[in-house]
Write a protein that holds these residues in place. Sequence first.
Motif, short mmCIF file in Angstrom:
data_model
loop_
_atom_site.label_atom_id
_atom_site.label_comp_id
_atom_site.label_asym_id
_atom_site.label_seq_id
_atom_site.Cartn_x
_atom_site.Cartn_y
_atom_site.Cartn_z
N PRO A 185 -3.72 10.72 1.87
CA PRO A 185 -4.48 10.52 0.63
C PRO A 185 -5.41 9.32 0.66
O PRO A 185 -6.49 9.35 0.07
CB PRO A 185 -3.40 10.36 -0.45
CG PRO A 185 -2.12 10.16 0.28
CD PRO A 185 -2.28 10.72 1.65
N ASP A 186 -5.03 8.24 1.36
CA ASP A 186 -5.89 7.05 1.39
C ASP A 186 -7.22 7.34 2.08
O ASP A 186 -8.29 6.96 1.58
CB ASP A 186 -5.18 5.89 2.08
CG ASP A 186 -4.06 5.32 1.22
OD1 ASP A 186 -4.00 5.71 0.03
OD2 ASP A 186 -3.26 4.53 1.73
N GLU A 187 -7.14 7.99 3.23
CA GLU A 187 -8.36 8.34 3.96
C GLU A 187 -9.21 9.32 3.13
O GLU A 187 -10.44 9.22 3.10
CB GLU A 187 -8.00 8.95 5.33
CG GLU A 187 -9.17 9.48 6.15
CD GLU A 187 -10.19 8.39 6.50
OE1 GLU A 187 -9.87 7.19 6.39
OE2 GLU A 187 -11.34 8.75 6.86
N THR A 188 -8.53 10.24 2.43
CA THR A 188 -9.26 11.19 1.59
C THR A 188 -10.02 10.46 0.49
O THR A 188 -11.19 10.77 0.21
CB THR A 188 -8.28 12.20 0.96
OG1 THR A 188 -7.51 12.81 2.00
CG2 THR A 188 -9.02 13.28 0.19
N ARG A 189 -9.36 9.48 -0.12
CA ARG A 189 -10.02 8.70 -1.18
C ARG A 189 -11.24 7.94 -0.62
O ARG A 189 -12.27 7.83 -1.27
CB ARG A 189 -9.02 7.71 -1.79
CG ARG A 189 -8.02 8.38 -2.70
CD ARG A 189 -7.04 7.38 -3.29
NE ARG A 189 -6.37 7.95 -4.43
CZ ARG A 189 -5.28 8.71 -4.38
NH1 ARG A 189 -4.73 8.96 -3.20
NH2 ARG A 189 -4.76 9.22 -5.47
N ARG A 249 -12.63 5.14 -9.35
CA ARG A 249 -11.30 5.20 -9.97
C ARG A 249 -10.31 5.95 -9.08
O ARG A 249 -9.15 5.55 -8.95
CB ARG A 249 -11.39 5.87 -11.34
CG ARG A 249 -11.96 4.96 -12.41
CD ARG A 249 -12.05 5.66 -13.74
NE ARG A 249 -12.55 4.76 -14.76
CZ ARG A 249 -13.02 5.16 -15.93
NH1 ARG A 249 -13.08 6.46 -16.21
NH2 ARG A 249 -13.44 4.30 -16.81
N VAL A 250 -10.79 7.02 -8.47
CA VAL A 250 -9.92 7.76 -7.53
C VAL A 250 -9.53 6.85 -6.37
O VAL A 250 -8.38 6.86 -5.90
CB VAL A 250 -10.63 9.04 -7.03
CG1 VAL A 250 -9.88 9.66 -5.85
CG2 VAL A 250 -10.77 10.05 -8.16
N ARG A 257 -4.05 4.79 -6.91
CA ARG A 257 -3.46 5.57 -5.81
C ARG A 257 -2.07 6.09 -6.11
O ARG A 257 -1.51 6.86 -5.33
CB ARG A 257 -3.45 4.73 -4.54
CG ARG A 257 -4.85 4.25 -4.23
CD ARG A 257 -5.00 3.66 -2.88
NE ARG A 257 -6.41 3.40 -2.62
CZ ARG A 257 -6.96 3.33 -1.44
NH1 ARG A 257 -6.22 3.49 -0.38
NH2 ARG A 257 -8.23 3.10 -1.30
N GLU A 258 -1.43 5.64 -7.18
CA GLU A 258 -0.05 6.03 -7.45
C GLU A 258 0.11 6.54 -8.88
O GLU A 258 -0.58 6.07 -9.78
CB GLU A 258 0.90 4.83 -7.26
CG GLU A 258 0.92 4.23 -5.87
CD GLU A 258 1.64 5.10 -4.86
OE1 GLU A 258 2.48 5.91 -5.28
OE2 GLU A 258 1.38 4.97 -3.65
N GLY A 259 1.05 7.46 -9.06
CA GLY A 259 1.49 7.86 -10.38
C GLY A 259 0.50 8.69 -11.19
O GLY A 259 -0.50 9.19 -10.65
#
Lengths: 57, 324
Positions: B227-231, B275-276, B280-282
């Motif tokens: 998810p981090d790389e996607t963001r 914002r995305v 990153r959590e919740g």
Amino acid sequence: MSGGEEEERDAQGLTAADRRRRRQRSIALALALGLLVALFYLVTIAKLGPGVLIRPL
Amino acid sequence: MAGISDTLQTNAAAGRASRAPATVSNGEVRDFLALLKPRVMSLVVFTALTGMIVAHGTIHPVIGFAAILAIAVGAGASGCLNMWWDADIDAVMSRTLDRPIPAGRIAPQEALAFGITLSVGSVLFLGLIANWLAAGLLAFTIFYYAVIYSMWLKRWTPQNIVIGGAAGAFPPMIGEAAVTGSVSLDTAILFAIIFIWTPPHFWALALVKSGDYARAGVPMLPNVSGPDETRRQILLYTLVLVPLGLAPALVGFGGAIYLAVAALSGAWMLVCALRVWRRREGPAATKACWALFGFSIVYLFLLFATLIAERVLGLFFAVPGLGA
């Protein structure tokens, strides 16, 4: 399997719901074909244009 | 993959068993319409119409309407072929579980025949009423979406929607080709906007639905690179997209109103992407993803609707010092 729960099928093996769906599909197909005929007619007239009437006879 | 296959067969069997013998179609009219992906069709109609309107030429309204119809049906046909091919993975994703084929309401062979018939019919019709360049582009778009994206890229590479996004980007070019018989820089820019818009749009959804894609074995970027790389990628693509969205005004086929709309909506698009990237959590992260996904649709709609409105409503005011 009780006879009461079994859906009644006609000679072609179709239930009432099957026949209803088939009828809906047939109507939709007829409408689509009718619209295509109208569309082909209109497109033909549009592509020919008014010049179609000006021609040697 | 055995699990996917079993689920599909179970669903299909349940659909058949509850209704008629397999030789009789179980589909309702709305099931066949659902195979055409009406929401995607509406976007295609909208973007193709924009291509027609910004084109440097005129077209008889009847021919224009018929051409848009052909493009819409062609797009629907490619959606139908996509659903036929992807029925196995649709059966294991919550978002697509109730589609007509995995739900057992339409047999795969019916969908295949329906998709091929509409593909051939729409391409021939467009060729006959408009020109063969437009028809060729439509045929290539159908092939690109159904074969290159669905059959090849989607299950092979996390860049699937980056490359596959081209399929959704062609309609403005088809629209222009139907009017002028050629394509220009103007619709090439519209192509580029849709092409660059596609990854952040779909990756925002993929971040939320990554579990679905993982179950289906589809290598979406969040599942492969995390998810981090996607963001990070979402943010990078958005940083390219926002200035690109201004290009129609810079080149001259978008006016002052377009420039203002593209600048303001682009700024908000960037805020959504930031914002995305930050959250990153919740629930806040999920909310940010949905916000970006939703606003990206509004953003694209605003850009194209403004281009249409400027031409149709006579609101085109050239930006001083810019464009032609």
